[in-house]
Scaffold this motif. Sequence first.
Motif, mmCIF file in Angstrom:
data_model
loop_
_atom_site.group_PDB
_atom_site.id
_atom_site.type_symbol
_atom_site.label_atom_id
_atom_site.label_comp_id
_atom_site.label_asym_id
_atom_site.label_seq_id
_atom_site.Cartn_x
_atom_site.Cartn_y
_atom_site.Cartn_z
ATOM 1 N N LYS A 74 9.189 0.662 2.570
ATOM 2 C CA LYS A 74 9.764 -0.953 2.578
ATOM 3 C C LYS A 74 8.010 -1.511 3.596
ATOM 4 O O LYS A 74 7.455 -2.497 3.186
ATOM 5 C CB LYS A 74 10.003 -1.005 4.427
ATOM 6 C CG LYS A 74 11.589 -0.528 4.337
ATOM 7 C CD LYS A 74 12.197 -0.888 5.897
ATOM 8 C CE LYS A 74 13.882 -1.329 5.738
ATOM 9 N NZ LYS A 74 14.773 -1.024 7.158
ATOM 10 N N TYR A 75 7.895 -0.442 4.048
ATOM 11 C CA TYR A 75 6.158 -0.760 4.115
ATOM 12 C C TYR A 75 5.067 -0.770 2.363
ATOM 13 O O TYR A 75 4.644 -2.096 2.738
ATOM 14 C CB TYR A 75 6.134 0.595 4.758
ATOM 15 C CG TYR A 75 3.451 0.748 5.372
ATOM 16 C CD1 TYR A 75 3.393 -0.373 6.568
ATOM 17 C CD2 TYR A 75 2.995 1.717 4.904
ATOM 18 C CE1 TYR A 75 2.227 -0.114 6.287
ATOM 19 C CE2 TYR A 75 1.973 1.356 4.727
ATOM 20 C CZ TYR A 75 0.501 0.421 5.611
ATOM 21 O OH TYR A 75 -0.142 0.558 5.408
ATOM 22 N N TYR A 76 5.542 -0.403 2.071
ATOM 23 C CA TYR A 76 4.679 -0.535 0.516
ATOM 24 C C TYR A 76 5.435 -0.715 -0.037
ATOM 25 O O TYR A 76 4.413 -1.993 -0.808
ATOM 26 C CB TYR A 76 4.584 0.690 0.457
ATOM 27 C CG TYR A 76 3.723 2.521 0.304
ATOM 28 C CD1 TYR A 76 2.385 1.869 0.658
ATOM 29 C CD2 TYR A 76 4.298 3.040 1.111
ATOM 30 C CE1 TYR A 76 1.363 2.793 1.523
ATOM 31 C CE2 TYR A 76 3.454 4.118 1.943
ATOM 32 C CZ TYR A 76 1.686 3.757 1.203
ATOM 33 O OH TYR A 76 0.903 4.615 2.293
ATOM 34 N N TYR A 77 6.237 -1.515 -0.257
ATOM 35 C CA TYR A 77 6.511 -2.889 -0.401
ATOM 36 C C TYR A 77 6.502 -4.717 -0.123
ATOM 37 O O TYR A 77 5.982 -5.611 -0.801
ATOM 38 C CB TYR A 77 8.474 -3.049 -0.878
ATOM 39 C CG TYR A 77 9.423 -4.326 -0.574
ATOM 40 C CD1 TYR A 77 9.743 -4.500 -2.742
ATOM 41 C CD2 TYR A 77 9.687 -5.622 -0.170
ATOM 42 C CE1 TYR A 77 9.935 -5.522 -3.404
ATOM 43 C CE2 TYR A 77 9.944 -6.877 -0.593
ATOM 44 C CZ TYR A 77 10.702 -6.225 -2.546
ATOM 45 O OH TYR A 77 11.053 -7.639 -2.937
ATOM 46 N N GLU A 78 5.984 -3.998 1.470
ATOM 47 C CA GLU A 78 5.452 -5.733 1.324
ATOM 48 C C GLU A 78 3.856 -5.683 1.278
ATOM 49 O O GLU A 78 2.818 -6.643 2.274
ATOM 50 C CB GLU A 78 5.649 -5.353 3.388
ATOM 51 C CG GLU A 78 6.908 -5.610 3.935
ATOM 52 C CD GLU A 78 7.757 -6.920 3.322
ATOM 53 O OE1 GLU A 78 6.740 -8.238 2.948
ATOM 54 O OE2 GLU A 78 8.734 -6.789 2.614
#
Length: 279
Positions: free
Chosen positions: A256-260
């Motif tokens: 989730k963090y790196y997707y954003e």
Amino acid sequence: MSLEQQLADAIVSAFDHLGGEPLEAVRQALYQRTVGDWVRQETTTTALIGGAEMAIPGLHALTIPAGITFLLHKMATITWGIGALRRAAIVETAQLSDLRNVLTIWGNNGYYDASQLSHRAISLPALSYVLSAEGYQQLLARSYADESDERTRRVALHLAYHFVGDERMQALYRHQLGNKALAEALSVGERPEPPLPEDNDLTRRIGARLALRLAAQLSARVPARLLMGFVPLIGPLFNAIANAGTLQSMADCADKYYYEAVRPEDWQNLNGPEHVHHS
């Protein structure tokens, strides 16, 4: 001292010793084709070691602290590997930490809220953009109304300004993008000093509140481990499944963090410049 406080202290100590690990995690992860392959490899390894930790009934109480330290190490490894496979810059400096941000998401039961993070993840193209002379000057002249965007802008400028003296960041950048990209980044002349991130964003350490929140999640599993550890065969299986589940949930938060992750076009278009910043 309560179990949660002991775990919180152990988490802070373990986190402080994880600062030098990202490069090895990135190297290992880039041998995998996909994030899914990487997560399967790491969860399988962690499950097997978790089972071995409970192999001797009665002695498992002595191995639980070491097991939790190992689990935290694997949570860090899987996070940085996912970042590398998602083509993100791995930010782990003396002041800033992607890992702390992902642990914040994990401690919040997987809910992503950029306002709670010191910065958004930064994609490799975005880091390359801010390392270029033109990109640095353009980003320096912008400012954003959104607090998260503004903090991330300042963090990116901070990383670029200190890049020449940050050997760890250079090693990660070279490993992900190659020698030519590193040479280009280092060839840029002296950059004007940027505005500093907020003081609380320049503290890499895990705060007491976050450490206790993480400890509460981990300590919830300890009584069951203590009890199940006395049961031959079932104890190792239980701990293997618990470790794999914990690592999988951490992987979901890292994704989730790196997707954003912020991209160059986000800085050029998101919210627009509120006003020109003068250094």
